[in-house]
Design a protein around this motif. Structure first.
Motif, mmCIF file in Angstrom:
data_model
loop_
_atom_site.group_PDB
_atom_site.id
_atom_site.type_symbol
_atom_site.label_atom_id
_atom_site.label_comp_id
_atom_site.label_asym_id
_atom_site.label_seq_id
_atom_site.Cartn_x
_atom_site.Cartn_y
_atom_site.Cartn_z
ATOM 1 N N UNK A 1 -25.103 -3.981 6.267
ATOM 2 C CA UNK A 1 -24.476 -2.943 5.452
ATOM 3 C C UNK A 1 -23.201 -2.516 6.160
ATOM 4 N N UNK A 2 -22.167 -2.237 5.376
ATOM 5 C CA UNK A 2 -20.882 -1.855 5.964
ATOM 6 C C UNK A 2 -20.162 -0.908 5.016
ATOM 7 N N UNK A 3 -19.140 -0.270 5.539
ATOM 8 C CA UNK A 3 -18.271 0.541 4.697
ATOM 9 C C UNK A 3 -16.844 0.393 5.195
ATOM 10 N N UNK A 4 -15.907 0.558 4.270
ATOM 11 C CA UNK A 4 -14.502 0.507 4.666
ATOM 12 C C UNK A 4 -13.728 1.566 3.910
ATOM 13 N N UNK A 5 -12.686 2.058 4.541
ATOM 14 C CA UNK A 5 -11.820 3.042 3.915
ATOM 15 C C UNK A 5 -10.489 2.373 3.600
ATOM 16 N N UNK A 6 -9.915 2.771 2.477
ATOM 17 C CA UNK A 6 -8.671 2.166 2.032
ATOM 18 C C UNK A 6 -7.789 3.221 1.389
ATOM 19 N N UNK A 7 -6.529 2.855 1.226
ATOM 20 C CA UNK A 7 -5.559 3.726 0.593
ATOM 21 C C UNK A 7 -4.634 2.859 -0.265
ATOM 22 N N UNK A 8 -4.305 3.352 -1.455
ATOM 23 C CA UNK A 8 -3.355 2.643 -2.310
ATOM 24 C C UNK A 8 -1.957 2.893 -1.758
ATOM 25 N N UNK A 9 -1.246 1.818 -1.461
ATOM 26 C CA UNK A 9 0.125 1.914 -0.947
ATOM 27 C C UNK A 9 1.151 1.716 -2.070
ATOM 28 N N UNK A 10 0.849 0.822 -3.003
ATOM 29 C CA UNK A 10 1.774 0.490 -4.081
ATOM 30 C C UNK A 10 1.056 0.669 -5.419
ATOM 31 N N UNK A 11 1.377 1.758 -6.119
ATOM 32 C CA UNK A 11 0.688 2.092 -7.372
ATOM 33 C C UNK A 11 0.898 1.022 -8.432
ATOM 34 N N UNK A 12 2.077 0.499 -8.527
ATOM 35 C CA UNK A 12 2.398 -0.497 -9.544
ATOM 36 C C UNK A 12 1.569 -1.770 -9.357
ATOM 37 N N UNK A 13 1.510 -2.266 -8.131
ATOM 38 C CA UNK A 13 0.717 -3.473 -7.856
ATOM 39 C C UNK A 13 -0.766 -3.229 -8.086
ATOM 40 N N UNK A 14 -1.256 -2.071 -7.706
ATOM 41 C CA UNK A 14 -2.690 -1.803 -7.839
ATOM 42 C C UNK A 14 -3.119 -1.713 -9.299
ATOM 43 N N UNK A 15 -2.234 -1.287 -10.180
ATOM 44 C CA UNK A 15 -2.580 -1.210 -11.598
ATOM 45 C C UNK A 15 -2.565 -2.583 -12.256
ATOM 46 N N UNK A 16 -1.564 -3.393 -11.961
ATOM 47 C CA UNK A 16 -1.390 -4.646 -12.665
ATOM 48 C C UNK A 16 -2.011 -5.860 -11.991
#
Length: 146
Positions: A55-70
């Motif tokens: 079992x694992x967990x990771x934390x992340x953050x969106x850096x580029x909103x445009x790329x993350x949507x499309x």
């Protein structure tokens, strides 16, 4: 927030505050805050072929909103799938327990080196969708009772 009109991106709003947006435009908001996902009870084989439950967990953050949507239809599902495949690929390079003649990290000790390897491997995969992996942690590693 990404603003589109007739299917074309017209603006990407990164700053907080009031903005004038065309009423005919479509807006899609993206959460840019730090988020955590968990990978629960995944079966993995270590470098010696022993079956393990991890079992694992990771934390992340969106850096580029445009790329993350499309770039991905369902971002969280994409991240969990990529995280699980990275977990299997990386952990298969390490033994569960250190033998007397072995040097280097083992999975039982939850080495920081292994977690950094996991973080860097996952980040290399998901950076194309505008995501930055902040941390990757192993929660539990145990033998699979079969």
């Amino acid at each position: 927030m990404v603003v589109t009109r007739c299917g074309y991106v017209t603006n990407v709003l990164r700053e907080p505050g009031p903005h004038l947006i065309d009423p005919c435009a479509t807006t899609m908001s993206v959460d840019m805050r730090l988020d955590i996902l968990e990978i629960t009870k995944t079966s993995v084989n270590d470098s010696k072929g022993n079956p393990l439950i991890v079992s694992a967990q990771f934390s992340y953050r969106v850096q580029d909103a445009l790329s993350s949507i499309y770039a991905a239809t369902n971002l969280k599902e994409y991240l969990i799938e990529q995280g699980a495949s990275t977990l299997k690929a990386v952990l298969s390079n390490y033994p569960f327990d250190k033998g007397e003649d072995q040097k280097g990290p083992c999975l039982r000790m939850h080495s920081e080196e292994i977690e950094n390897h996991l973080k860097n491997s996952l980040h290399a995969i998901v950076k194309k969708v505008g995501i930055k992996i902040e941390k990757f942690r192993l929660l539990s590693v145990s033998y699979d009772p079969l």
